[in-house]
Design a protein around this motif. Structure first.
Motif, short mmCIF file in Angstrom:
data_model
loop_
_atom_site.label_atom_id
_atom_site.label_comp_id
_atom_site.label_asym_id
_atom_site.label_seq_id
_atom_site.Cartn_x
_atom_site.Cartn_y
_atom_site.Cartn_z
N SER A 1 0.75 -1.17 -0.05
CA SER A 1 -0.03 0.04 -0.07
C SER A 1 0.87 1.21 0.18
O SER A 1 1.86 1.27 0.42
CB SER A 1 -0.94 0.03 1.29
OG SER A 1 -0.01 0.40 2.40
N MET A 2 0.31 2.57 -0.54
CA MET A 2 1.06 3.64 -0.29
C MET A 2 1.28 3.89 1.14
O MET A 2 2.60 4.50 1.37
CB MET A 2 0.22 4.85 -1.08
CG MET A 2 0.05 4.67 -2.51
SD MET A 2 -0.57 6.09 -3.32
CE MET A 2 -2.26 5.73 -2.91
N ALA A 3 0.56 3.59 2.03
CA ALA A 3 0.74 3.90 3.52
C ALA A 3 1.80 3.40 3.86
O ALA A 3 2.77 3.73 4.79
CB ALA A 3 -0.46 3.56 4.23
N THR A 4 2.20 2.02 3.31
CA THR A 4 3.50 1.26 3.63
C THR A 4 4.74 2.14 3.12
O THR A 4 5.88 1.95 3.85
CB THR A 4 3.35 -0.15 3.23
OG1 THR A 4 2.26 -0.86 3.82
CG2 THR A 4 4.55 -1.15 3.42
N VAL A 5 4.48 2.40 1.99
CA VAL A 5 5.72 2.98 1.35
C VAL A 5 6.13 4.23 2.17
O VAL A 5 7.28 4.60 2.31
CB VAL A 5 5.40 3.55 -0.01
CG1 VAL A 5 6.57 4.48 -0.67
CG2 VAL A 5 5.14 2.14 -0.99
N SER A 6 5.08 5.05 2.44
CA SER A 6 5.23 6.17 3.29
C SER A 6 5.81 5.79 4.68
O SER A 6 6.63 6.88 5.01
CB SER A 6 3.69 6.98 3.80
OG SER A 6 3.97 8.18 4.30
N ARG A 7 5.48 4.85 5.21
CA ARG A 7 6.13 4.39 6.60
C ARG A 7 7.41 4.25 6.23
O ARG A 7 8.36 4.59 7.32
CB ARG A 7 5.43 3.51 7.20
CG ARG A 7 3.98 3.76 7.73
CD ARG A 7 3.62 2.57 8.73
NE ARG A 7 2.93 1.51 7.95
CZ ARG A 7 1.78 1.39 7.84
NH1 ARG A 7 0.95 2.24 8.03
NH2 ARG A 7 1.31 0.26 6.75
N VAL A 8 7.79 3.32 5.11
CA VAL A 8 9.25 3.29 5.08
C VAL A 8 10.06 4.36 4.65
O VAL A 8 11.03 4.50 5.34
CB VAL A 8 9.42 2.30 3.97
CG1 VAL A 8 10.86 2.23 3.24
CG2 VAL A 8 8.62 0.81 4.11
N VAL A 9 9.59 5.26 3.76
CA VAL A 9 10.23 6.43 3.72
C VAL A 9 10.40 7.45 4.74
O VAL A 9 11.49 8.20 4.85
CB VAL A 9 9.23 7.50 2.47
CG1 VAL A 9 9.87 8.93 2.48
CG2 VAL A 9 9.37 6.76 1.26
N ASN A 10 9.50 7.42 5.73
CA ASN A 10 9.65 8.21 6.96
C ASN A 10 10.32 7.45 8.19
O ASN A 10 10.32 8.12 9.34
CB ASN A 10 8.28 8.70 7.36
CG ASN A 10 7.69 9.90 6.47
OD1 ASN A 10 8.24 10.66 6.20
ND2 ASN A 10 6.57 9.41 5.88
N GLY A 11 10.86 6.53 7.94
CA GLY A 11 11.62 5.55 9.01
C GLY A 11 10.69 5.24 10.07
O GLY A 11 11.25 4.83 11.28
N ASN A 12 9.43 4.89 9.92
CA ASN A 12 8.53 4.20 10.84
C ASN A 12 8.79 2.81 11.04
O ASN A 12 9.23 1.98 10.09
CB ASN A 12 7.09 4.34 10.21
CG ASN A 12 6.16 4.10 11.43
OD1 ASN A 12 6.26 3.05 11.92
ND2 ASN A 12 5.14 4.75 11.48
N ALA A 13 9.02 2.58 12.42
CA ALA A 13 9.54 1.20 12.67
C ALA A 13 8.51 -0.01 12.53
O ALA A 13 8.78 -1.34 12.48
CB ALA A 13 9.79 1.16 14.13
N ASN A 14 7.24 0.39 12.60
CA ASN A 14 5.97 -0.70 12.34
C ASN A 14 5.97 -1.12 10.84
O ASN A 14 5.13 -1.21 10.28
CB ASN A 14 4.56 0.19 12.65
CG ASN A 14 4.91 0.46 14.36
OD1 ASN A 14 5.28 -0.28 14.98
ND2 ASN A 14 4.09 1.79 14.38
#
Length: 336
Positions: free
Chosen positions: A18-31
């Protein structure tokens, strides 16, 4: 695929997430699972995707950019301040937009307006003087503003400085102890608050301690640059002074070269102490004795203060004063 047109949607489609997953990766989200993170990063690298900082700023109402107003980008003092700002900004993942104001009041207002139109998250303002027009810009700004190496008599903005009055008192006292009675005070415009209400008062404090009357004929005003110091050297030579305290290193460099060209021997016949201990002090001949101040640290502390203000944290101290010292070089006679 044209790298300029690669979007978060393209990365999500190629990585099958999902785009949300890409966003979390880009922003360094640990989840995000490590294997998913690796897969998304591989797609990002292959497609050459770069997050749109402007779009992210619009979404979060933060652009992670800082505006830095500098009066003269070629001045070593302000350049060193900017280096301290930039290093701490990088630690906190902020980019800086450096704006040169050319020591012009009109351009300072224009620069402030331009930076605010770019939606910067905060501003660090460097300069020699804060006038009413700039204060109005500070009031209109909906982001925090911190002064670095600059005092304002209204004290409305947080600031980081040294104790300029005390520093000038210490410096003048050194020359008085060396036996000088006629000491020039060489500075910029005395209408500037820092000069009139801090540096000049420090100079006068030292004279008063030694019961030496203040003589305004020994005060020389110029611009904060080499040429100004050089041009003032003739007037200084023609006066009765035997030493000088100078508020700016580049002016001091001009003064020492002007006196040398006029066959005045420094320090044998004339002693000079300057104020900033920038790199200029060691590239003159003779090298310049100077007040020492933590120029890099002033910039770094100002940036750290700004990060707290941007996070809506109240600083423990609104006006931070860092310590100053003194270094003896060759423009003064060796202390016994």
């Amino acid at each position: 695929m044209d790298k300029q047109t690669v979007t978060i949607y393209d990365v999500a489609r190629e990585a099958r997430v999902s785009m949300a997953t890409v966003s979390r990766v880009v922003n360094g989200n640990a989840n995000v699972k490590s294997e998913t993170k690796d897969k998304v990063k591989a797609v990002i690298d292959r497609l050459g995707y770069r997050p749109n900082a402007v779009a992210r700023g619009l979404a979060s109402r933060r652009t992670t950019t800082i505006g830095v107003v500098i009066p003269d980008v070629t001045n070593h003092y302000f350049a060193e301040l900017a280096r301290g700002i930039d290093d701490v900004a990088a630690m906190y993942h902020y980019q800086i937009i450096l704006a040169n104001s050319d020591e012009s009041n009109d351009k300072e207002v224009q620069v402030m307006e331009n930076l605010l139109s770019k939606q910067v998250d905060g501003i660090i303002f460097m300069g020699n003087f804060v006038n009413d027009a700039i204060r109005d810009e500070f009031k209109k700004a909906d982001v925090p503003v911190v002064l670095a190496g600059l005092l304002d008599d209204h004290e409305a903005q947080p600031s980081v400085n040294i104790a300029y009055r005390s520093a000038m008192n210490d410096t003048t006292t050194r020359l008085l102890k060396a036996g000088h009675k006629d000491i020039a005070f060489i500075t910029g415009d005395l209408n500037h608050f820092m000069n009139k209400e801090h540096r000049l008062l420090g100079y006068q404090d030292a004279l008063a301690t030694y019961d030496i009357p203040y003589d305004e004929q020994l005060v020389f005003q110029g611009n904060y640059d080499y040429q100004s110091g050089y041009e003032l050297s003739q007037a200084v030579k023609s006066s009765k002074v035997t030493a000088a305290v100078v508020a700016n290193d580049e002016m001091a460099a001009g003064l020492v070269n002007g006196l040398t060209d006029a066959n005045v021997k420094v320090p044998e016949e004339f002693e000079i102490i300057t104020s900033n201990d920038s790199k200029v002090t060691v590239i003159t001949r003779p090298q310049l004795s100077s007040i020492t101040q933590p120029i890099y640290d002033i910039g770094a502390v100002a940036m750290r203060m700004l990060t707290k203000l941007m996070n809506h944290e109240e600083p423990a101290i609104n006006n931070i004063v860092l310590p100053h010292g003194y270094i003896e070089r060759d423009s003064t006679k060796k202390s016994v």
